[in-house]
Design a protein around this motif. Sequence first.
Motif, short mmCIF file in Angstrom:
data_model
loop_
_atom_site.label_atom_id
_atom_site.label_comp_id
_atom_site.label_asym_id
_atom_site.label_seq_id
_atom_site.Cartn_x
_atom_site.Cartn_y
_atom_site.Cartn_z
N ARG A 57 0.84 -1.21 0.00
CA ARG A 57 0.00 0.00 0.00
C ARG A 57 0.87 1.26 0.00
O ARG A 57 0.61 2.21 -0.74
N ALA A 58 1.91 1.25 0.82
CA ALA A 58 2.78 2.42 0.92
C ALA A 58 3.57 2.62 -0.38
O ALA A 58 3.71 3.76 -0.86
N ALA A 59 4.06 1.53 -0.96
CA ALA A 59 4.86 1.64 -2.18
C ALA A 59 4.03 2.09 -3.38
O ALA A 59 4.51 2.81 -4.25
N LEU A 60 2.75 1.67 -3.41
CA LEU A 60 1.90 1.97 -4.56
C LEU A 60 1.19 3.32 -4.46
O LEU A 60 0.71 3.83 -5.48
N ALA A 61 1.14 3.90 -3.29
CA ALA A 61 0.41 5.17 -3.10
C ALA A 61 0.95 6.26 -4.02
O ALA A 61 2.15 6.52 -4.06
N GLY A 62 0.06 6.86 -4.80
CA GLY A 62 0.45 7.96 -5.68
C GLY A 62 1.02 7.54 -7.02
O GLY A 62 1.45 8.39 -7.80
N THR A 63 1.03 6.24 -7.32
CA THR A 63 1.53 5.78 -8.62
C THR A 63 0.37 5.56 -9.59
O THR A 63 -0.77 5.37 -9.18
N SER A 64 0.67 5.58 -10.87
CA SER A 64 -0.37 5.37 -11.89
C SER A 64 -0.29 3.99 -12.52
O SER A 64 -1.26 3.52 -13.11
N ALA A 65 0.87 3.34 -12.43
CA ALA A 65 1.05 2.03 -13.04
C ALA A 65 2.16 1.29 -12.30
O ALA A 65 2.96 1.91 -11.57
N ALA A 66 2.21 -0.02 -12.48
CA ALA A 66 3.23 -0.82 -11.80
C ALA A 66 3.65 -2.00 -12.66
O ALA A 66 2.84 -2.57 -13.39
N TYR A 67 4.92 -2.33 -12.56
CA TYR A 67 5.47 -3.52 -13.19
C TYR A 67 5.63 -4.61 -12.13
O TYR A 67 6.19 -4.36 -11.06
N TYR A 68 5.15 -5.80 -12.45
CA TYR A 68 5.25 -6.92 -11.53
C TYR A 68 6.29 -7.89 -12.08
O TYR A 68 6.03 -8.62 -13.03
N LEU A 69 7.48 -7.88 -11.46
CA LEU A 69 8.62 -8.65 -11.98
C LEU A 69 9.21 -9.55 -10.90
O LEU A 69 10.41 -9.77 -10.86
N VAL A 70 8.36 -10.09 -10.03
CA VAL A 70 8.87 -10.93 -8.94
C VAL A 70 8.26 -12.33 -9.03
O VAL A 70 7.14 -12.51 -9.50
N HIS A 71 9.01 -13.32 -8.56
CA HIS A 71 8.49 -14.68 -8.42
C HIS A 71 9.37 -15.42 -7.42
O HIS A 71 10.43 -14.96 -7.03
#
Length: 318
Positions: A57-71
């Motif tokens: 929640r803290a990392a995403l606050a105020g962003t418009s898009a996100a890349y998901y590159l974890v596994h």
Amino acid sequence: MTSTVLVTGASGFVGSHLVPALIDRGYRVRAMTRHPDTYDGPGEAVYGDVADTDSLRAALAGTSAAYYLVHSLASDDFEQRDAEAATAFGHAAAEAGLMQIIYLGGLGDVDDSLSPHLQSRRDVEQLLAVGGVPVTVLRAAVVIGHGGISWEITRQLVDHLPAMVTPKWVGTRTQPIALRDVIRYLAGVLDNPGALGKVFEVGGPEVLSYADMMRRAAKIQNHRVPPIVPIPLLTPRLSSLWLALITDVDQATARNLIDSMNNEVVVHDHSIRELLPGDLTGYEDSVRAALRDRAQDPSVPDEAGQPEAEASADPARS
């Protein structure tokens, strides 16, 4: 106003190259990592762990898009971990009001009895969308670049073995893609209306077997082609032990990758090339670029134990 984009796995193989590419395009980038105090790449380092919903929640606050590159490929329970993480991320992204999630998944035909690794990648595609944020998926096979696990397996095998007695999966067809082309595609689908909610298959210009990849890499790397003799009796478990013995890839990761190498992973849908046209890098040029980047990496020791960058002053090693 400049958009702010979150990149998870920012210090990883793909993420570390994607962040500067996005900054070059004018985006503000938050580099999400579990260790922001040691992050030395570009962008704004922020703490985030896909297993910790509050941190998302803290990392995403105020962003418009996100890349998901974890596994979680190195874990025995990676399927459950990846499913829980993707679900949490999808909900957190929706709460933050994101317009787009971009995910780098894996190629493979569902009718071809996907390995647990590839099936997990496919499941993550669906779970990231649980909150309703449009997900753009790029499905790739082997990404050729310095630091990539699949490429590193190839490099170490041809470097360490004068001849290879190999499992039958060396005959499986795949469509490797250069790291630079993956980065161009990942950056190109961001804020692209034609990419929202779409799934794209990405690959290089050539379809090769794993044996072909090793032969051609060996010719470039060692100026010779080792004999490769497939042995069908080598089971996936024995294959993973073999890889863990010859390379520095841990056994759990090796086992999960081996399972996937029995699945043919080639591109059938070429629509990404209509959305983002451009020349693709051939396999041999991809190999040369990966070896060149490795030679210039000061963290990689040469055979004498000295940093590779120091040794690369010799033109014969560049």
